[in-house]
Motif scaffolding. Structure first.
Motif, PDB file in Angstrom:
ATOM      1  N   UNK A  93       0.821  -1.215   0.000  1.00  0.00           N
ATOM      2  CA  UNK A  93       0.000   0.000   0.000  1.00  0.00           C
ATOM      3  C   UNK A  93       0.852   1.260   0.000  1.00  0.00           C
ATOM      4  N   UNK A  94       2.047   1.187   0.597  1.00  0.00           N
ATOM      5  CA  UNK A  94       2.933   2.356   0.669  1.00  0.00           C
ATOM      6  C   UNK A  94       3.835   2.487  -0.556  1.00  0.00           C
ATOM      7  N   UNK A  95       3.636   1.626  -1.555  1.00  0.00           N
ATOM      8  CA  UNK A  95       4.371   1.799  -2.808  1.00  0.00           C
ATOM      9  C   UNK A  95       5.447   0.784  -3.090  1.00  0.00           C
ATOM     10  N   UNK A  96       5.658  -0.191  -2.211  1.00  0.00           N
ATOM     11  CA  UNK A  96       6.609  -1.255  -2.503  1.00  0.00           C
ATOM     12  C   UNK A  96       5.991  -2.179  -3.552  1.00  0.00           C
ATOM     13  N   UNK A  97       6.821  -2.976  -4.205  1.00  0.00           N
ATOM     14  CA  UNK A  97       6.339  -3.954  -5.174  1.00  0.00           C
ATOM     15  C   UNK A  97       6.785  -5.346  -4.735  1.00  0.00           C
ATOM     16  N   UNK A  98       6.008  -6.352  -5.117  1.00  0.00           N
ATOM     17  CA  UNK A  98       6.332  -7.714  -4.706  1.00  0.00           C
ATOM     18  C   UNK A  98       7.623  -8.193  -5.355  1.00  0.00           C
ATOM     19  N   UNK A  99       8.476  -8.797  -4.565  1.00  0.00           N
ATOM     20  CA  UNK A  99       9.719  -9.416  -5.038  1.00  0.00           C
ATOM     21  C   UNK A  99       9.628 -10.926  -4.871  1.00  0.00           C
ATOM     22  N   UNK A 100       9.146 -11.342  -3.713  1.00  0.00           N
ATOM     23  CA  UNK A 100       8.947 -12.759  -3.406  1.00  0.00           C
ATOM     24  C   UNK A 100       7.586 -12.866  -2.717  1.00  0.00           C
ATOM     25  N   UNK A 101       6.669 -13.665  -3.268  1.00  0.00           N
ATOM     26  CA  UNK A 101       5.351 -13.762  -2.636  1.00  0.00           C
ATOM     27  C   UNK A 101       5.448 -14.418  -1.259  1.00  0.00           C
ATOM     28  N   UNK A 102       4.381 -14.290  -0.492  1.00  0.00           N
ATOM     29  CA  UNK A 102       4.303 -14.977   0.794  1.00  0.00           C
ATOM     30  C   UNK A 102       4.494 -16.465   0.514  1.00  0.00           C
ATOM     31  N   UNK A 103       5.495 -17.048   1.190  1.00  0.00           N
ATOM     32  CA  UNK A 103       5.871 -18.435   0.916  1.00  0.00           C
ATOM     33  C   UNK A 103       6.004 -19.200   2.226  1.00  0.00           C
ATOM     34  N   UNK A 104       5.217 -20.259   2.355  1.00  0.00           N
ATOM     35  CA  UNK A 104       5.316 -21.150   3.513  1.00  0.00           C
ATOM     36  C   UNK A 104       6.585 -21.976   3.345  1.00  0.00           C
ATOM     37  N   UNK A 105       7.443 -21.986   4.365  1.00  0.00           N
ATOM     38  CA  UNK A 105       8.707 -22.715   4.305  1.00  0.00           C
ATOM     39  C   UNK A 105       8.683 -24.002   5.125  1.00  0.00           C
ATOM     40  N   UNK A 106       7.583 -24.238   5.830  1.00  0.00           N
ATOM     41  CA  UNK A 106       7.477 -25.415   6.686  1.00  0.00           C
ATOM     42  C   UNK A 106       7.776 -25.081   8.129  1.00  0.00           C
ATOM     43  N   UNK A 107       7.204 -25.839   9.044  1.00  0.00           N
ATOM     44  CA  UNK A 107       7.428 -25.675  10.480  1.00  0.00           C
ATOM     45  C   UNK A 107       7.109 -24.257  10.952  1.00  0.00           C
ATOM     46  N   UNK A 108       6.097 -23.634  10.345  1.00  0.00           N
ATOM     47  CA  UNK A 108       5.608 -22.290  10.698  1.00  0.00           C
ATOM     48  C   UNK A 108       6.530 -21.150  10.279  1.00  0.00           C
ATOM     49  N   UNK A 109       7.553 -21.413   9.496  1.00  0.00           N
ATOM     50  CA  UNK A 109       8.385 -20.343   8.939  1.00  0.00           C
ATOM     51  C   UNK A 109       7.728 -19.856   7.648  1.00  0.00           C
TER      52      UNK A 109
END
Length: 141
Positions: A93-109
């Motif tokens: 919302x503040x003007x950043x752009x996506x570089x890496x989407x939200x990614x589940x890495x396992x074990x709650x990371x």
């Protein structure tokens, strides 16, 4: 030799004043230290943030090492956040752009990264190990 902990991360900006204003909005605090270059324009601004008061420095690109790429990339440092989805939404919302989407890495990371309006990669992460060490922030879900 032993790496003892994260000390300072520097992000480059063509316009340090604009970058400082953007990060002040993102972080909710103003830089505690600022320095101008020889021509009087802002050249460096530094914030202390988080549980360890880690240093986030904004440096004029005029002082960047020779050969610094002009595209985002390289090492990716993640800042722990208690609300990853909310943080990513606010950065976008503040003007950043996506570089890496939200990614589940396992074990709650869970990780994500954006590119700030100045071309720097800003990584954010929910890290259960961090919460074990420091607890959740007051008011965090």
């Amino acid at each position: 030799m032993s790496l003892r902990g994260f000390s300072t991360i520097n992000y480059w900006a063509d316009d340090v004043a604009a970058a400082s204003a953007w990060y002040t909005e993102v972080l909710g605090v103003e830089p505690y230290f600022q320095r101008s270059g020889p021509d009087g324009t802002p050249a460096y601004a530094e914030f202390r943030i988080g549980d360890n008061e880690a240093e986030l420095g904004l440096v004029s690109r005029a002082y960047a090492p020779p050969g610094l790429p002009d595209q985002p990339g390289g090492a990716l440092m993640y800042w722990h956040v208690d609300d990853l989805q909310g943080t990513v939404a606010r950065l976008l919302d503040l003007g950043a752009t996506e570089y890496q989407p939200v990614t589940e890495r396992g074990h709650d990371f869970v990780t994500a990264a954006v590119v700030d309006p100045f071309g720097n990669v800003l990584g954010v992460m929910y890290n259960p190990h961090y919460v074990e060490q420091f607890g959740a922030a007051a008011g965090a879900e």
